[in-house]
Design a protein around this motif. Sequence first.
Motif, PDB file in Angstrom:
ATOM      1  N   LYS A 200      54.059   2.894  44.955  1.00  0.00           N
ATOM      2  CA  LYS A 200      54.190   3.130  43.524  1.00  0.00           C
ATOM      3  C   LYS A 200      55.658   3.358  43.208  1.00  0.00           C
ATOM      4  O   LYS A 200      56.288   4.241  43.780  1.00  0.00           O
ATOM      5  N   THR A 201      56.204   2.552  42.318  1.00  0.00           N
ATOM      6  CA  THR A 201      57.614   2.640  41.988  1.00  0.00           C
ATOM      7  C   THR A 201      57.797   2.624  40.477  1.00  0.00           C
ATOM      8  O   THR A 201      57.113   1.882  39.768  1.00  0.00           O
ATOM      9  N   CYS A 202      58.739   3.448  39.999  1.00  0.00           N
ATOM     10  CA  CYS A 202      59.133   3.462  38.585  1.00  0.00           C
ATOM     11  C   CYS A 202      57.923   3.637  37.658  1.00  0.00           C
ATOM     12  O   CYS A 202      57.782   2.912  36.671  1.00  0.00           O
ATOM     13  N   ASN A 203      57.054   4.591  37.991  1.00  0.00           N
ATOM     14  CA  ASN A 203      55.877   4.867  37.158  1.00  0.00           C
ATOM     15  C   ASN A 203      55.020   3.615  36.942  1.00  0.00           C
ATOM     16  O   ASN A 203      54.405   3.454  35.894  1.00  0.00           O
ATOM     17  N   MET A 204      54.980   2.759  37.931  1.00  0.00           N
ATOM     18  CA  MET A 204      54.172   1.545  37.876  1.00  0.00           C
ATOM     19  C   MET A 204      53.147   1.600  39.003  1.00  0.00           C
ATOM     20  O   MET A 204      53.476   1.997  40.131  1.00  0.00           O
ATOM     21  N   ASN A 205      51.914   1.209  38.702  1.00  0.00           N
ATOM     22  CA  ASN A 205      50.891   1.321  39.738  1.00  0.00           C
ATOM     23  C   ASN A 205      51.134   0.332  40.876  1.00  0.00           C
ATOM     24  O   ASN A 205      51.947  -0.588  40.773  1.00  0.00           O
ATOM     25  N   SER A 206      50.422   0.540  41.951  1.00  0.00           N
ATOM     26  CA  SER A 206      50.661  -0.225  43.173  1.00  0.00           C
ATOM     27  C   SER A 206      50.410  -1.715  42.978  1.00  0.00           C
ATOM     28  O   SER A 206      51.157  -2.549  43.496  1.00  0.00           O
ATOM     29  N   ALA A 207      49.374  -2.073  42.224  1.00  0.00           N
ATOM     30  CA  ALA A 207      49.044  -3.489  42.052  1.00  0.00           C
ATOM     31  C   ALA A 207      50.153  -4.233  41.318  1.00  0.00           C
ATOM     32  O   ALA A 207      50.550  -5.336  41.719  1.00  0.00           O
ATOM     33  N   TYR A 208      50.676  -3.640  40.241  1.00  0.00           N
ATOM     34  CA  TYR A 208      51.731  -4.304  39.479  1.00  0.00           C
ATOM     35  C   TYR A 208      53.018  -4.407  40.288  1.00  0.00           C
ATOM     36  O   TYR A 208      53.734  -5.419  40.214  1.00  0.00           O
ATOM     37  N   ALA A 209      53.338  -3.372  41.065  1.00  0.00           N
ATOM     38  CA  ALA A 209      54.549  -3.406  41.880  1.00  0.00           C
ATOM     39  C   ALA A 209      54.466  -4.499  42.942  1.00  0.00           C
ATOM     40  O   ALA A 209      55.444  -5.230  43.181  1.00  0.00           O
ATOM     41  N   ARG A 210      53.324  -4.635  43.583  1.00  0.00           N
ATOM     42  CA  ARG A 210      53.158  -5.695  44.580  1.00  0.00           C
ATOM     43  C   ARG A 210      53.247  -7.075  43.943  1.00  0.00           C
ATOM     44  O   ARG A 210      53.851  -7.998  44.507  1.00  0.00           O
ATOM     45  N   LEU A 211      52.653  -7.225  42.771  1.00  0.00           N
ATOM     46  CA  LEU A 211      52.685  -8.512  42.095  1.00  0.00           C
ATOM     47  C   LEU A 211      54.110  -8.898  41.720  1.00  0.00           C
ATOM     48  O   LEU A 211      54.517 -10.055  41.885  1.00  0.00           O
ATOM     49  N   LEU A 212      54.888  -7.955  41.214  1.00  0.00           N
ATOM     50  CA  LEU A 212      56.275  -8.245  40.871  1.00  0.00           C
ATOM     51  C   LEU A 212      57.090  -8.636  42.099  1.00  0.00           C
ATOM     52  O   LEU A 212      57.907  -9.561  42.043  1.00  0.00           O
ATOM     53  N   GLN A 213      56.873  -7.948  43.206  1.00  0.00           N
ATOM     54  CA  GLN A 213      57.592  -8.284  44.428  1.00  0.00           C
ATOM     55  C   GLN A 213      57.256  -9.691  44.905  1.00  0.00           C
ATOM     56  O   GLN A 213      58.143 -10.438  45.348  1.00  0.00           O
ATOM     57  N   GLN A 216      58.940 -12.226  42.488  1.00  0.00           N
ATOM     58  CA  GLN A 216      60.381 -12.238  42.709  1.00  0.00           C
ATOM     59  C   GLN A 216      60.737 -12.934  44.016  1.00  0.00           C
ATOM     60  O   GLN A 216      61.717 -13.703  44.089  1.00  0.00           O
ATOM     61  N   ARG A 217      59.953 -12.722  45.054  1.00  0.00           N
ATOM     62  CA  ARG A 217      60.224 -13.360  46.341  1.00  0.00           C
ATOM     63  C   ARG A 217      60.078 -14.880  46.244  1.00  0.00           C
ATOM     64  O   ARG A 217      60.925 -15.622  46.776  1.00  0.00           O
ATOM     65  N   ILE A 218      59.068 -15.351  45.555  1.00  0.00           N
ATOM     66  CA  ILE A 218      58.878 -16.794  45.410  1.00  0.00           C
ATOM     67  C   ILE A 218      60.013 -17.408  44.599  1.00  0.00           C
ATOM     68  O   ILE A 218      60.538 -18.481  44.941  1.00  0.00           O
ATOM     69  N   GLU A 222      62.327 -19.880  46.890  1.00  0.00           N
ATOM     70  CA  GLU A 222      62.103 -21.293  46.601  1.00  0.00           C
ATOM     71  C   GLU A 222      63.194 -21.896  45.716  1.00  0.00           C
ATOM     72  O   GLU A 222      63.129 -23.086  45.393  1.00  0.00           O
ATOM     73  N   GLY A 223      64.166 -21.106  45.315  1.00  0.00           N
ATOM     74  CA  GLY A 223      65.292 -21.638  44.555  1.00  0.00           C
ATOM     75  C   GLY A 223      65.035 -21.875  43.086  1.00  0.00           C
ATOM     76  O   GLY A 223      65.774 -22.640  42.445  1.00  0.00           O
ATOM     77  N   PHE A 224      64.035 -21.216  42.500  1.00  0.00           N
ATOM     78  CA  PHE A 224      63.769 -21.385  41.073  1.00  0.00           C
ATOM     79  C   PHE A 224      64.762 -20.626  40.201  1.00  0.00           C
ATOM     80  O   PHE A 224      64.791 -20.818  38.985  1.00  0.00           O
ATOM     81  N   ASP A 225      65.570 -19.758  40.823  1.00  0.00           N
ATOM     82  CA  ASP A 225      66.586 -19.023  40.070  1.00  0.00           C
ATOM     83  C   ASP A 225      67.877 -19.810  39.926  1.00  0.00           C
ATOM     84  O   ASP A 225      68.821 -19.339  39.282  1.00  0.00           O
ATOM     85  N   GLY A 226      67.946 -21.018  40.513  1.00  0.00           N
ATOM     86  CA  GLY A 226      69.145 -21.847  40.406  1.00  0.00           C
ATOM     87  C   GLY A 226      70.288 -21.399  41.283  1.00  0.00           C
ATOM     88  O   GLY A 226      71.432 -21.821  41.071  1.00  0.00           O
ATOM     89  N   SER A 227      70.018 -20.554  42.279  1.00  0.00           N
ATOM     90  CA  SER A 227      71.087 -20.063  43.146  1.00  0.00           C
ATOM     91  C   SER A 227      71.641 -21.146  44.057  1.00  0.00           C
ATOM     92  O   SER A 227      72.802 -21.118  44.428  1.00  0.00           O
TER      93      SER A 227
END
Length: 418
Positions: A200-213, A216-218, A222-227
Amino acid sequence: MAAAGPAAGGAARGRGATSFQRKAAAGSRLAAVAGTRPSVRHGQLLLSSGVPSLDCVLGGGVAVGTLLLIEEDIYGLYSNLLFKYFLAEGVVCGHDLFVASAKEHPDNILKELPAPLLGDTYRNELGEEATAVKSEDLQDSMKIAWRYQNLPKMEASPTTSTKFGHYYDVSKTMSPELFQSIKWHSFYLPEELSSQPKMKTCNMNSAYARLLQSIQRIIYQEGFDGSDPQKKQKNILRIGIQSLGSMLWGDDICSSDSPEDIHSLTKFLYVLRGLLRKSLSACIITVPAHLIQNKAIMERVTNLSDMVVGLESFIGSERETNPLYKDYHGLVHVHQIPRLNSLICDVSDTKDLAFRLKRKLFTIEVFLMRHRHITYAEKVRSLQQLIQAAISTIPHQASFQRPGKPLVPVSLQRGLGP
């Protein structure tokens, strides 16, 4: 001789590419991503939602880097259909997919995607569907109320020469061979919770935190950020999240008026929009808005979304048996349209929208109030109901009634029959 140099250079430029052609080449590079096109209004790169009529409602399509929020109907039937249309369009266009769900496994969702209408065989089926829709509209053209007669439809009829977006046959599932050319990622919450410890991070439940991670990892790997633009050809990541905010995600906003993590969902959407803005991606989220008891939470969720479309199904309601709504299966409410590179949003002049699922196609159209011939007995019955309703609101009815005189005229009582 000094003037000959510029003249020769001008002649060389005249024989080569002009500045106008170079600008056109830059525009073509903008639309080089498969399954996209630049908007003629604000220049933003657009992709199809999978429903051409919905693209028209949204101002041409879903802009890359934006979030489309679908407010689920009561039984979740039609919102789930729009969710699958969005993913199916990504498969046909060769986009990468990220499917997240806490209820249904993403593998099963992908197996139930509708089949696209492609090729000559499907083209014939689409032509038959278009002919059937046109014949129905022709038969009902004289029954449309006068105030709706001259309003345009969001989609007059299906066409086989669509350049942007595709049509799908909801009676058939997509062939497994079409998935071989795409790359897709899944997020199934029960599996994620069992494989990693609770967080649990930043007052966010575990499911939402895992989903964001995971998202963000994908995006970064996978280069969708244009890096790393030279790594591979540019592509779009389509993100689909099903029934976000429900109790299956560990959120209690649907079961309590004052939930424990009241800002958990809004913080998730805030961070998600930041990821979308700086990547070649687009997201669709379905939310059970009718179950969220705290309306202030729903207002914040709407403000944190780019596009918000609500579906109101007629199933189980009085409108299901009302002859005025017999040609439709529900209403469409457009709550929010994004303002991209402009001060105003691209909103259609027509506000009354409805959807229907005819034979094999799902379409959104202008809601046309059709009427039928009403008999004299029905007119009398409706009039008596109005009179009785008015009488019931009058206090001390006895003081207004003469002895031996009924409140309802005898002529109306005769018209009603037994």
